[in-house]
Scaffold this motif. Structure first.
Motif, PDB file in Angstrom:
ATOM      1  N   SER A   1      13.153 -15.829 -20.340  1.00 46.53           N
ATOM      2  CA  SER A   1      13.944 -14.605 -20.333  1.00 46.53           C
ATOM      3  C   SER A   1      15.026 -14.752 -19.284  1.00 46.53           C
ATOM      4  CB  SER A   1      13.067 -13.384 -20.064  1.00 46.53           C
ATOM      5  OG  SER A   1      12.255 -13.600 -18.937  1.00 46.53           O
ATOM      6  N   ALA A   2      16.080 -13.982 -19.447  1.00 47.12           N
ATOM      7  CA  ALA A   2      17.277 -14.162 -18.621  1.00 47.12           C
ATOM      8  C   ALA A   2      17.204 -13.409 -17.305  1.00 47.12           C
ATOM      9  CB  ALA A   2      18.507 -13.725 -19.411  1.00 47.12           C
ATOM     10  N   GLY A   3      16.229 -12.484 -17.191  1.00 45.47           N
ATOM     11  CA  GLY A   3      16.145 -11.687 -15.974  1.00 45.47           C
ATOM     12  C   GLY A   3      14.747 -11.159 -15.770  1.00 45.47           C
ATOM     13  N   PRO A   4      14.603 -10.219 -14.825  1.00 43.86           N
ATOM     14  CA  PRO A   4      13.271  -9.673 -14.544  1.00 43.86           C
ATOM     15  C   PRO A   4      12.648  -9.010 -15.772  1.00 43.86           C
ATOM     16  CG  PRO A   4      14.852  -9.009 -12.854  1.00 43.86           C
ATOM     17  CD  PRO A   4      15.643  -9.641 -13.956  1.00 43.86           C
TER      18      PRO A   4
ATOM     19  N   GLU B   1       8.368 -15.178 -12.610  1.00 44.71           N
ATOM     20  CA  GLU B   1       7.929 -13.810 -12.888  1.00 44.71           C
ATOM     21  C   GLU B   1       7.640 -13.068 -11.585  1.00 44.71           C
ATOM     22  OE1 GLU B   1       7.215 -11.790 -15.785  1.00 44.71           O
ATOM     23  OE2 GLU B   1       8.623 -13.226 -16.625  1.00 44.71           O
TER      24      GLU B   1
ATOM     25  N   ALA C   1      10.942 -12.497  -9.391  1.00 46.76           N
ATOM     26  CA  ALA C   1      11.822 -11.476  -9.963  1.00 46.76           C
ATOM     27  C   ALA C   1      11.209 -10.091  -9.798  1.00 46.76           C
ATOM     28  CB  ALA C   1      12.090 -11.783 -11.443  1.00 46.76           C
ATOM     29  N   GLU C   2       9.906  -9.996 -10.032  1.00 47.69           N
ATOM     30  CA  GLU C   2       9.243  -8.702  -9.906  1.00 47.69           C
ATOM     31  C   GLU C   2       9.261  -8.218  -8.458  1.00 47.69           C
ATOM     32  OE1 GLU C   2       6.450  -7.710 -12.579  1.00 47.69           O
ATOM     33  OE2 GLU C   2       5.111  -6.581 -11.279  1.00 47.69           O
TER      34      GLU C   2
ATOM     35  N   PRO D   1      18.081  -5.246 -10.971  1.00 48.14           N
ATOM     36  CA  PRO D   1      17.597  -6.212 -11.974  1.00 48.14           C
ATOM     37  C   PRO D   1      18.730  -7.001 -12.624  1.00 48.14           C
ATOM     38  CG  PRO D   1      16.488  -4.110 -12.251  1.00 48.14           C
ATOM     39  CD  PRO D   1      17.561  -3.895 -11.203  1.00 48.14           C
TER      40      PRO D   1
ATOM     41  N   ILE E   1      19.736 -10.276 -10.939  1.00 45.20           N
ATOM     42  CA  ILE E   1      18.716 -11.324 -10.808  1.00 45.20           C
ATOM     43  C   ILE E   1      18.693 -12.115 -12.114  1.00 45.20           C
ATOM     44  CG2 ILE E   1      16.273 -11.809 -10.450  1.00 45.20           C
ATOM     45  CD1 ILE E   1      16.107  -8.998  -9.111  1.00 45.20           C
TER      46      ILE E   1
ATOM     47  N   THR F   1      17.341 -15.467 -14.251  1.00 46.32           N
ATOM     48  CA  THR F   1      16.168 -16.337 -14.229  1.00 46.32           C
ATOM     49  C   THR F   1      16.290 -17.466 -15.244  1.00 46.32           C
ATOM     50  OG1 THR F   1      14.989 -14.958 -15.840  1.00 46.32           O
ATOM     51  CG2 THR F   1      14.650 -14.454 -13.513  1.00 46.32           C
TER      52      THR F   1
END
Lengths: 201, 251
Positions: A35-38, B225, B228-229, B238, B241, B243
């Motif tokens: 996935s590209a983000g949180p 995970e 980011a969380e 968000p 950020i 990922t």
């Protein structure tokens, strides 16, 4: 062809399963996450699902209403554009046909709209006729958030980025328009058997 | 989330290995000469395709570790996975002068350029450092003083990829801070972190949320995970950020 990589052998390739693996893909047993983000965490009490855009009347469901609709259990192979494929994955979900019942539209395309801002575009006919679901369970368990829960689109005949995680609605469109990855050069349609990974494939 | 549309068709190109070097016991960098290479952005990747003499092919994606630069050179850094199909070939069999097919650059979201600015927070686990290294190399090549912090988790000091170069970047660059955490083995008198990245560590290392850093996280899924969380819980936006994943899956 013509190009050969000196001394490259590759994996043994006489297994019958290979017929189910599209070109350029390899099999995995785990379930990779991309996935590209949180990962978004929308509380179920605030969750809703909409069908809107080029429709005569919008439709909306709460999580409870969606879960009250009949669900189907389907077993499908899935293929990620990052090259992994996973066979015989078991999902439970509401058929998109069920959600589109009674919807009047002249649209030919759909934008899947998600929490976190993710979108992906598909032809409407790829979502109808028993080809797509809003999946809420994987392998008999509620769908984990990192895999797109509470609900993700499941369109297993296309590369898996089309099976949008954290889906919140389908926006019907008269004309095709690129979604998130499609804007960055990924294919507008994404047929794994034609290896339609990137624009121009 | 609008991006720069990539409309150019991605054709397969034949690249030649011009140099190889071991970064760690399991990780090797390949310097490739790619005729017609159109250039790339820091953070993008390529697809590599290998073909056996019976026509069998295997494809994998690898981040570009070199900074964008004029010319036809680019560097891939490959971790050799024990049960991998492609990585043992790339990081074991390939010799200078060998050729391989690749196409790219691919991806336009997990990218950084000087014009995008900062402050920058880069968080890496293992070989997840590779696309972030392209950003650090770009920053250095441009003489940028954009405030940048790298938090890099590795199992041991020996497994830290680009260790000497990171030291050099810190010594010669401006406004760059590099923090290592060694999760399995630490040298004697190791003064750095020695646990998995957690919220406390991010509180100490990351920019305050009100400084609105742009964050890039790359590593195995559990690290990505959880980082980011944690950052979202600490109040970071968000949408700032980004990922990318590297996992045992990939071969």
């Amino acid at each position: 062809m013509g190009f050969v990589s000196r001394a490259f052998k590759g994996r043994p390739r006489d297994q019958p399963r290979d017929a189910r693996v599209p070109p350029g893909q390899y099999l995995v047993r785990d379930f990779p996450v991309l996935s590209a983000g949180p990962t978004p965490h929308t509380p179920l009490a605030e969750w809703s699902f909409s069908i809107d855009g080029e429709v005569d009347a919008e439709k909306h469901w709460t999580w409870e209403e969606l879960r009250a609709l009949p669900s189907e259990t389907v077993t499908r192979d899935i293929h990620c554009v990052t090259k992994w494929s996973k066979l015989d994955t078991i999902w439970e979900g509401v058929s998109v046909d069920t959600l589109l019942e009674g919807v009047e539209t002249a649209a030919d395309y759909v934008m899947a709209v998600c929490d976190g801002g993710y979108t992906t575009n598909l032809p409407l006919e790829d979502l109808t006729g028993g080809k797509a679901w809003i999946a809420h369970a994987f392998d008999g368990q509620p769908l984990e958030s990192q895999h797109g829960g509470p609900g993700r689109l499941l369109v297993p005949h296309l590369y898996f980025w089309k099976s949008a995680k954290w889906i919140r609605g389908l926006r019907l469109m008269n004309d095709d328009s690129p979604g998130f990855w499609e804007t960055y050069g990924y294919h507008m349609y994404g047929d794994p058997w034609l290896e339609q990974r990137y624009s121009g494939d | 989330m609008a991006g720069t549309a990539l409309q150019r068709r991605l054709t397969w190109r034949v690249a030649e290995v011009v140099d190889l070097g071991d970064e760690t016991p399991r990780v090797r960098s390949l310097v490739l000469s790619v005729p017609g290479w159109p250039g790339h952005l820091a953070g993008q990747h390529v697809d590599v395709r290998l073909t056996a003499d019976d026509g069998y092919q295997a494809e994998r994606s690898y981040s570009i570790a070199s900074a964008p630069a004029a010319g036809e050179r680019l560097t891939l850094t490959v971790e050799r996975l024990a049960d991998g199909e492609v990585s043992p070939y790339l990081a074991g069999e390939l010799r200078a002068g060998d050729k391989l097919e690749l196409r790219g650059p691919i991806g336009g979201y997990f990218v950084w350029d000087i014009a995008i600015g900062g402050p920058l927070l880069l968080v890496a686990g293992g070989s997840g450092i590779c696309p972030l290294m392209a950003m650090l190399r770009l920053r250095q090549a441009a003489g940028s003083d954009i405030p940048t912090r790298l938090l890099y988790s590795s199992r041991s000091l020996e497994e830290v990829i680009y260790r000497n170069e990171l030291d050099r970047l810190v010594a010669t660059g401006t406004a760059l801070d590099v923090r290592l955490t060694l999760t399995r083995d630490q040298p004697e008198r190791w003064a750095g972190y020695h646990r998995r990245i957690d919220t406390d560590m991010l509180t100490e290392v990351a920019w305050a949320p009100n400084e609105r850093p742009l964050t890039f996280v790359c590593g195995p899924t559990p690290l990505v995970e959880s980082v980011a969380e944690s950052l979202v819980n600490l109040g970071h936006e968000p949408t700032r950020i980004k990922t990318e994943r590297f996992g045992p899956t990939g071969g």
